[in-house]
Motif scaffolding. Sequence first.
Motif, PDB file in Angstrom:
ATOM      1  N   LYS A  21       0.750 -36.659   4.922  1.00 51.87           N
ATOM      2  CA  LYS A  21       0.026 -37.749   4.264  1.00 51.87           C
ATOM      3  C   LYS A  21      -1.483 -37.633   4.480  1.00 51.87           C
ATOM      4  CE  LYS A  21       0.437 -41.798   6.163  1.00 51.87           C
ATOM      5  NZ  LYS A  21       0.518 -43.215   6.490  1.00 51.87           N
ATOM      6  N   SER A  22      -1.899 -37.446   5.747  1.00 51.42           N
ATOM      7  CA  SER A  22      -3.341 -37.396   6.045  1.00 51.42           C
ATOM      8  C   SER A  22      -3.985 -36.155   5.442  1.00 51.42           C
ATOM      9  CB  SER A  22      -3.578 -37.427   7.557  1.00 51.42           C
ATOM     10  OG  SER A  22      -3.099 -38.644   8.086  1.00 51.42           O
ATOM     11  N   ALA A  25      -4.562 -36.835   1.813  1.00 50.20           N
ATOM     12  CA  ALA A  25      -5.740 -37.712   1.670  1.00 50.20           C
ATOM     13  C   ALA A  25      -7.030 -36.890   1.800  1.00 50.20           C
ATOM     14  CB  ALA A  25      -5.700 -38.809   2.716  1.00 50.20           C
ATOM     15  N   ASP A  81      -4.844 -45.859   3.051  1.00 50.92           N
ATOM     16  CA  ASP A  81      -4.047 -45.040   3.967  1.00 50.92           C
ATOM     17  C   ASP A  81      -3.396 -45.986   4.970  1.00 50.92           C
ATOM     18  OD1 ASP A  81      -2.958 -42.935   5.294  1.00 50.92           O
ATOM     19  OD2 ASP A  81      -4.749 -42.473   6.458  1.00 50.92           O
TER      20      ASP A  81
END
Length: 602
Positions: A21-22, A25, A81
């Motif tokens: 996920k990060s 991003a 986020d």
Amino acid sequence: MTADLNRIRNFSIIAHIDHGKSTLADRLIQTTGGLAAREMSEQVLDNMDIEKERGITIKAQTVRLDYRASDGLDYVLNLMDTPGHVDFAYEVSRSLAACEGALLVVDAAQGVEAQTLANVYQSIEHDHEIVPVINKIDLPSAEPEKVKKEIEDIIGLDASNAVLASAKSGIGITEVLEAIVKRIPPPKGDATKPLKAMLVDSWYDPYLGVVILIRVIDGSIRKGQQIKFMAADSVHLVDRVGAFRPKIEQFAELGPGEVGFITAQIKEVAQARVGDTITDAKRPANEPLPGFKEVQPVVFCGLFPTDAADFEKLRDSIAKLRLNDASFSFEMETSAALGFGFRCGFLGLLHLEIIQERLSREYDLDLITTAPSVVYHIAMRDGSTRELHNPADMPDPSSILQIDEPWIEATIYVPDEYLGSILKLCQDRRGIQKNLTYVGGRAQVVYELPLNEVVFDFYDRLKSISRGYASFDYHQIGHREGDLVKMSIMVNSEAVDALSMIVHRSQAEARGRHMCERMKDLIPRHLFKIPIQAAIGGKVIARETIAALRKDVTAKCYGGDATRKRKLLEKQKEGKKRMRQYGNVDIPQEAFIAALRMGDDN
């Protein structure tokens, strides 16, 4: 000048821990030019060391990206986020409420996990448009087609048009951005109505005070405007309005559908509660936005400094942490064994671990943590009810009518070969099986479990039994009556308050015996016999004895009558008896730490 509503896209990323996920991003920020290549770092939005090390997101972050799509138009993309862990479920629900859509990121090698499921269902409840993204497709073990089928079978989402990507290699990033623009709907809102904005998150900045993350629903918010927090019922003056790109950029105002931040000279995060509705003080909205609730701590434990001289330092450190995290509570407590410390309440076990780790890292503290306990509801015979946070405060059993303990519903995903061990673990912890289904080569088990049995070391046991392959997610389902008793540990006939715990009667004996054996190994021998007992009320249920160190008093006796030796031994016996009556047993700090860390690994 506020952005055109039709050109705004608000979305969050839903993923299990370590599904990328990060990193995704990071790539979105890089591709849209949010940061220059030299300013980029790994996991830009995770700004705590713990977040980067563990690969988890603890605080919600937001970033505003400008993107020119293939249709030649410029769009504003607001990425939220959010934390993925169950302990932060309420914050996740507020972040999701501020969006119109979500990217569902699933690892092409690992497939759908329990945490992903919980947050996807929340997202579906908010009527979001969900765009599946299958990440890490460049891994040798990637099986995108199998994962697509899993998404369709488990979640019921159409994954035929899922975006295939690899955030690390930069594959499919443009396709992700195009999917956001084309498939996620623009926000709705009316600029002429009174201001209504949702407080998504807040944190403390040493230079700006409390920074508040907001999503404007109706109306607009400007610098110099007087605003009112509806749940907190307080009025503040806005002194800064802006957004993160991811660097701070100040604006004159934020309009409907926009996500950004404000500061209003607020000194404490506790005043800016997640989920509150912000409105204009002079022209307020009629009713607040739905979904606000007070965040209640679920797990409690005592934090004590290893060195008593560090107490003031611990008090200051906890107060500073509280500035940044209003979801944990603390009050002073004293313990005969451990001295002065604090009784702290947390959202869950991960939250407890994070606070503990931040205290020892950021403030250089050495801490002892007492065994975690949950909140029990006690109905007294006189008709009153009370909440019990600390086992040491348990009222007299004769005045108690019933004790209710919190229960959870747990969803566990586990590969088939470990299923038997997982079922046994849940049965041992008084679990009630609700459901068992198979998806591919994995089983999905739904169990109802008492939270008391989970807070000790359930997660660690689950991971070790399944070699790290099981994933676990839970939510609370209320309190139920239980046959619970307070078990005290007594050393030399004195109860040690820090070791007392509330256990189910059926498991009290096994837990007590285990604790006594553990303490016997940890407490050094003295010159007199030391009994270690586990007791429920006045009834001893387990006992171990630490043998006395023997001093050879007959060594100086050469020859002569045997009565001389016996006399000396009798004298020694009397002395030991007297010593045991008045002698203090010194329990070293290491013994406490080891006994309290143990949970119950029987």
